[in-house]
Design an enzyme around this catalytic site. Structure first.
Site, short mmCIF file in Angstrom:
data_model
loop_
_atom_site.label_atom_id
_atom_site.label_comp_id
_atom_site.label_asym_id
_atom_site.label_seq_id
_atom_site.Cartn_x
_atom_site.Cartn_y
_atom_site.Cartn_z
N GLY A 44 0.84 -1.19 0.00
CA GLY A 44 0.00 0.00 0.00
C GLY A 44 0.88 1.24 0.00
O GLY A 44 2.00 1.21 0.54
N GLN A 49 2.93 9.94 1.46
CA GLN A 49 4.22 9.24 1.54
C GLN A 49 5.15 9.60 0.39
O GLN A 49 6.35 9.34 0.45
CB GLN A 49 4.01 7.72 1.55
CG GLN A 49 3.27 7.23 2.79
CD GLN A 49 3.14 5.73 2.77
OE1 GLN A 49 2.20 5.19 2.20
NE2 GLN A 49 4.09 5.03 3.37
N CYS A 89 5.43 -0.15 7.44
CA CYS A 89 5.11 1.02 6.63
C CYS A 89 6.35 1.43 5.85
O CYS A 89 7.44 1.47 6.42
CB CYS A 89 4.67 2.16 7.55
SG CYS A 89 4.20 3.66 6.68
N LEU A 90 6.18 1.74 4.57
CA LEU A 90 7.33 2.14 3.76
C LEU A 90 7.95 3.43 4.29
O LEU A 90 9.11 3.71 4.01
CB LEU A 90 6.92 2.31 2.29
CG LEU A 90 6.50 1.03 1.57
CD1 LEU A 90 6.07 1.35 0.14
CD2 LEU A 90 7.62 0.00 1.57
N HIS A 131 -4.87 1.21 7.16
CA HIS A 131 -3.54 1.77 7.34
C HIS A 131 -3.32 2.95 6.37
O HIS A 131 -2.85 4.02 6.77
CB HIS A 131 -2.50 0.66 7.11
CG HIS A 131 -1.07 1.12 7.16
ND1 HIS A 131 -0.18 0.69 8.13
CD2 HIS A 131 -0.37 1.96 6.37
CE1 HIS A 131 0.99 1.27 7.92
NE2 HIS A 131 0.91 2.04 6.85
N GLU A 132 -3.68 2.74 5.10
CA GLU A 132 -3.46 3.79 4.09
C GLU A 132 -4.40 4.97 4.31
O GLU A 132 -4.01 6.13 4.13
CB GLU A 132 -3.64 3.22 2.68
CG GLU A 132 -2.66 2.10 2.31
CD GLU A 132 -1.22 2.44 2.59
OE1 GLU A 132 -0.82 3.61 2.42
OE2 GLU A 132 -0.47 1.54 3.01
N HIS A 135 -3.04 7.41 6.67
CA HIS A 135 -2.01 8.30 6.11
C HIS A 135 -2.64 9.60 5.59
O HIS A 135 -2.01 10.67 5.64
CB HIS A 135 -1.27 7.63 4.94
CG HIS A 135 -0.12 6.76 5.36
ND1 HIS A 135 0.97 7.25 6.03
CD2 HIS A 135 0.10 5.43 5.17
CE1 HIS A 135 1.83 6.25 6.25
NE2 HIS A 135 1.32 5.14 5.74
#
Ligand code: NI
Length: 165
Positions: A44, A49, A89-90, A131-132, A135
């Protein structure tokens, strides 16, 4: 490849603004997001991000029919049942923690052409969507952790990564 912003960057804490123009530039951006996410081995990736405070994210769980774009998403229903699942998470490389969230969500969003759609998701897809979606509101998975566990995770993270504040 787009640059992925990491912990400490202000943009990750900003609330995204709605996407209003559904043009070719948006399609190109989304393609680049999928490519960046794939290269980084993520499932994701949300616009903040990559430095854009806008309400969109992409998901690819590598399962059938789970390569999806969510523009201006809204979670309209969550299950009472909650589950614990390990998240990463990236934007917080190499850090993982079990987070409790609703097991199922119903999300409304728009596609690349601005057409509304609704998805009821469970399992991994439900997890990634939540999660996304966080963000887009400047929320990171570590914000859902107990204070002590979060401090431990951050200590370990900053031993391995340069502090960016
Ligand atoms: Ni993330």
């Amino acid at each position: 490849m787009l640059e992925i912003y990491t912990l400490g960057e202000e943009i990750l804490r900003e609330k995204g603004t709605p996407v209003k123009i559904f043009d070719n530039a948006l399609a190109i951006l989304v393609d680049a997001m999928f490519e960046t996410m794939g290269e980084a081995d993520g499932i994701g990736l949300a616009a903040p991000q990559i430095g854009l405070a806008q309400r969109l994210f992409v998901v690819d769980t590598r399962r059938p029919n789970e390569r999806l774009v969510f523009i201006n998403p809204q979670i309209i229903e969550t299950s009472v049942e909650q589950v614990s699942y390990e998240e990463g998470c990236l934007s917080i490389p190499d850090a993982f923690a079990h987070i409790v969230r609703p097991a199922e969500v119903t999300v409304q969003a728009q596609d690349l052409r601005g057409k509304p759609f609704t998805i009821k998701a469970s399992d991994l897809l439900a997890r990634v969507i939540q999660h996304e979606n966080d963000h887009l509101n400047g929320v990171l998975f570590i914000d859902h952790m107990e204070e002590e566990a979060r401090q431990k995770l951050l200590e370990s993270y900053y031993r391995r990564h340069k502090r960016r504040d």
